[in-house]
Design a protein around this motif. Structure first.
Motif, PDB file in Angstrom:
ATOM      1  N   THR A   1      -0.843  30.725 -33.317  1.00 57.62           N
ATOM      2  CA  THR A   1      -2.088  31.427 -33.616  1.00 57.62           C
ATOM      3  C   THR A   1      -1.866  32.936 -33.640  1.00 57.62           C
ATOM      4  O   THR A   1      -2.421  33.639 -34.477  1.00 57.62           O
ATOM      5  CB  THR A   1      -3.163  31.070 -32.570  1.00 57.62           C
ATOM      6  OG1 THR A   1      -3.320  29.663 -32.542  1.00 57.62           O
ATOM      7  CG2 THR A   1      -4.491  31.718 -32.921  1.00 57.62           C
TER       8      THR A   1
ATOM      9  N   ILE B   1      -3.421  35.116 -36.586  1.00 60.32           N
ATOM     10  CA  ILE B   1      -4.738  35.651 -36.274  1.00 60.32           C
ATOM     11  C   ILE B   1      -5.061  36.919 -37.093  1.00 60.32           C
ATOM     12  O   ILE B   1      -6.200  37.141 -37.493  1.00 60.32           O
ATOM     13  CB  ILE B   1      -4.882  35.932 -34.745  1.00 60.32           C
ATOM     14  CG1 ILE B   1      -6.320  36.240 -34.383  1.00 60.32           C
ATOM     15  CG2 ILE B   1      -3.987  37.050 -34.287  1.00 60.32           C
ATOM     16  CD1 ILE B   1      -7.042  35.038 -33.844  1.00 60.32           C
TER      17      ILE B   1
ATOM     18  N   VAL C   1      -8.218  37.244 -39.528  1.00 56.72           N
ATOM     19  CA  VAL C   1      -9.242  38.278 -39.456  1.00 56.72           C
ATOM     20  C   VAL C   1      -9.361  39.026 -40.794  1.00 56.72           C
ATOM     21  O   VAL C   1     -10.425  39.469 -41.186  1.00 56.72           O
ATOM     22  CB  VAL C   1      -8.892  39.252 -38.299  1.00 56.72           C
ATOM     23  CG1 VAL C   1      -9.677  40.531 -38.405  1.00 56.72           C
ATOM     24  CG2 VAL C   1      -9.144  38.585 -36.956  1.00 56.72           C
TER      25      VAL C   1
ATOM     26  N   LEU D   1      -9.199  28.444 -31.755  1.00 54.45           N
ATOM     27  CA  LEU D   1     -10.045  29.475 -31.142  1.00 54.45           C
ATOM     28  C   LEU D   1     -11.179  28.847 -30.321  1.00 54.45           C
ATOM     29  O   LEU D   1     -11.549  29.351 -29.262  1.00 54.45           O
ATOM     30  CB  LEU D   1     -10.654  30.390 -32.213  1.00 54.45           C
ATOM     31  CG  LEU D   1      -9.695  31.371 -32.880  1.00 54.45           C
ATOM     32  CD1 LEU D   1     -10.420  32.177 -33.955  1.00 54.45           C
ATOM     33  CD2 LEU D   1      -9.084  32.328 -31.858  1.00 54.45           C
TER      34      LEU D   1
ATOM     35  N   CYS E   1      -7.040  33.629 -27.027  1.00 59.58           N
ATOM     36  CA  CYS E   1      -6.921  33.918 -28.454  1.00 59.58           C
ATOM     37  C   CYS E   1      -8.256  34.402 -29.034  1.00 59.58           C
ATOM     38  O   CYS E   1      -8.292  35.194 -29.971  1.00 59.58           O
ATOM     39  CB  CYS E   1      -6.405  32.709 -29.223  1.00 59.58           C
ATOM     40  SG  CYS E   1      -4.653  32.393 -28.890  1.00 59.58           S
ATOM     41  N   THR E   2      -9.346  33.923 -28.469  1.00 59.67           N
ATOM     42  CA  THR E   2     -10.656  34.397 -28.917  1.00 59.67           C
ATOM     43  C   THR E   2     -10.825  35.869 -28.558  1.00 59.67           C
ATOM     44  O   THR E   2     -11.332  36.670 -29.343  1.00 59.67           O
ATOM     45  CB  THR E   2     -11.782  33.567 -28.260  1.00 59.67           C
ATOM     46  OG1 THR E   2     -11.573  32.204 -28.602  1.00 59.67           O
ATOM     47  CG2 THR E   2     -13.153  34.008 -28.749  1.00 59.67           C
TER      48      THR E   2
ATOM     49  N   GLU F   1      -8.366  37.893 -28.260  1.00 54.95           N
ATOM     50  CA  GLU F   1      -7.471  38.570 -29.194  1.00 54.95           C
ATOM     51  C   GLU F   1      -8.194  38.864 -30.515  1.00 54.95           C
ATOM     52  O   GLU F   1      -8.109  39.954 -31.060  1.00 54.95           O
ATOM     53  CB  GLU F   1      -6.247  37.674 -29.442  1.00 54.95           C
ATOM     54  CG  GLU F   1      -5.348  38.090 -30.583  1.00 54.95           C
ATOM     55  CD  GLU F   1      -4.391  39.202 -30.209  1.00 54.95           C
ATOM     56  OE1 GLU F   1      -4.408  39.622 -29.033  1.00 54.95           O
ATOM     57  OE2 GLU F   1      -3.638  39.651 -31.090  1.00 54.95           O
ATOM     58  N   ARG F   2      -8.922  37.868 -30.978  1.00 54.93           N
ATOM     59  CA  ARG F   2      -9.656  38.082 -32.222  1.00 54.93           C
ATOM     60  C   ARG F   2     -10.697  39.182 -32.063  1.00 54.93           C
ATOM     61  O   ARG F   2     -10.849  40.046 -32.918  1.00 54.93           O
ATOM     62  CB  ARG F   2     -10.343  36.795 -32.684  1.00 54.93           C
ATOM     63  CG  ARG F   2     -11.143  37.040 -33.967  1.00 54.93           C
ATOM     64  CD  ARG F   2     -11.934  35.850 -34.424  1.00 54.93           C
ATOM     65  NE  ARG F   2     -12.830  35.369 -33.384  1.00 54.93           N
ATOM     66  CZ  ARG F   2     -13.602  34.308 -33.512  1.00 54.93           C
ATOM     67  NH1 ARG F   2     -13.572  33.615 -34.626  1.00 54.93           N
ATOM     68  NH2 ARG F   2     -14.386  33.927 -32.537  1.00 54.93           N
TER      69      ARG F   2
END
Lengths: 181, 244
Positions: free
Chosen positions: B6, B10, B14, B30, B36-37, B39-40
């Motif tokens: 991911t 990612i 995005v 996600l 990772c969420t 991170e987004r």
């Protein structure tokens, strides 16, 4: 009204992208005067190779010339092979940023970062990373177009962008921490 | 898909540069990974800050003119001072005929749309009526084009209505609405539509074009901003939130 000559195909194709060219030159050089010199050089080069090149995407073509002029100029100035460092091969991966504490204050820091902090951080990046970020976020280019401008494969664009962002985040968070310390 | 995979995807996720299959993979991951969420969210925050606050350095006045004039000088070119553009006009007409004759993408005059967009940026002919007020722009078109042109401002969403002008596409008059997004210009051409057609998104010479029909009108949006941003305006235009 001054008498107008009809614009040549060269000018019709490239003038709409002059502002983008200027912006890129400003980000890849230090200061307005440098950028103007580079642009002058770039427009001349573009003019000379226009007939032979017949670019399908005049914007990417012009930006690529501007970019190359910026790099040539820096090499000239520094007169040392420092620029031949292969930034893409350097160690350091964006993956490590994933390890930042979840739910951290990073999002807030990033949202609060002011223009100056961001600009400062951006200038601290290797030019290859800086240009990828500027082309993406300021000029709104697609990956494919950035690849054309930088003359690298798509995968390299992806990793440059990812590392540019990772470094920016570290730099911005670092600045804020110093300020609040 | 795990966190390591991911983390590679990612960014493109995005940026709207992932294929549909991978988008779904990332979304599934996600949904069950807080790190990772986060991170987004950080990537989105960085992007927003950059887009809002990074300066786009505008060239000093006269620089463009000076550099292009200088470029013309060194080799004297066969530039005849064409008589008041009469031949240019003839050439332009020929070009229009030529492009409408070979049209690879259905019946959309794609090259013409891009040309009209580029032209609007070049000369001082971006807008005939300069206003960010939809109630000023809308009536201006009455009597100039044979359809009622819906005009809406989306300043609150970052697309600022800056005026309108009359343009010609396909040999017929079209209303051109001009929106600005940061330093970028978007041209929205509106004209009567003969039949309903589905939405299409295309990339032509580096420009993004979206076309669709809605309530008897044909819409064509063209700009050089990122597809994801252009799509945002398309959604706003297609939504019926009663604000017009």
């Amino acid at each position: 009204m001054p008498p107008r000559v009809s614009p040549s195909p060269f000018e019709s194709a490239l003038r709409p992208h002059f502002a983008a060219a200027h912006n890129l030159a400003r980000w890849l050089t230090r200061g307005a005067a440098d950028a103007e010199d580079v642009l002058q050089d770039a427009v001349l080069r573009a003019f000379r190779s226009w007939d032979a090149a017949r670019p399908t995407s005049p914007r990417a073509w012009l930006l690529r010339i501007v970019r190359n002029c910026c790099y040539d100029r820096r090499k000239e100035r520094e007169r040392e092979p420092a620029d031949t460092v292969d930034v893409d091969a350097l160690a350091g991966d964006s993956a490590e940023v994933v390890g930042l504490p979840a739910d951290g204050p990073e999002v807030r820091l990033l949202r609060m970062a002011d223009a100056e902090a961001l600009q400062h951080a951006l200038y601290a990046l290797a030019p290859e990373f800086r240009e990828a970020f500027v082309l993406r976020e300021v000029e709104g280019l697609a990956y494919k177009e950035i690849a054309d401008v930088a003359g690298v494969p798509l995968g390299t664009v992806m990793s440059r962008l990812s590392r540019a962002r990772a470094q920016l985040r570290i730099l911005i968070a670092g600045q804020r921490r110093r300020e609040t310390a | 898909m795990n966190c390591l995979e991911t983390s590679r995807l990612i960014g493109p996720f995005v940026d709207d540069e992932l294929d549909a299959r991978s988008v779904i993979d990332v979304e599934i991951h996600l949904a069950r990974c807080a790190a990772c969420t986060e991170e987004r969210s950080e990537l989105l925050a960085l992007r927003e800050t950059a887009r809002e606050r990074l300066p786009r350095f505008d060239p000093p006045a006269g620089l463009e003119e000076r550099l292009f004039r200088a470029a013309r000088k060194p080799e004297p070119r066969r530039r005849l001072p064409w008589r008041q553009g009469a031949m240019v006009l003839a050439a332009a007409c020929a070009a229009v005929v030529a492009t409408s004759a070979l049209r690879p993408h259905g019946d959309e005059p794609l090259d013409e749309i891009v040309d009209a967009h580029v032209r609007s940026l070049q000369a001082d002919h971006l807008t005939d009526v300069v206003s960010s007020d939809q109630h000023t722009v809308k009536p201006w078109f009455q009597g100039r084009i044979d359809c009622a042109v819906p005009v809406r401002d989306f300043s609150a969403r970052g697309f600022v209505l800056s005026g309108g002008r009359l343009d010609v596409l396909d040999g017929r008059p079209a209303a051109a609405l001009v929106y600005r997004r940061r330093q970028h210009v978007l041209n929205l051409f509106v004209s009567p539509a003969a039949a309903d057609e589905p939405r299409r998104d295309l990339s032509v010479r580096g420009y993004r074009i979206s076309t669709w029909t809605q309530e008897g009108l044909r819409y064509r949006l063209v700009s050089d901003i990122a597809p994801s941003e252009s799509d945002e305006l398309v959604s706003l235009l297609r939504s019926d939130d009663g604000s017009h």
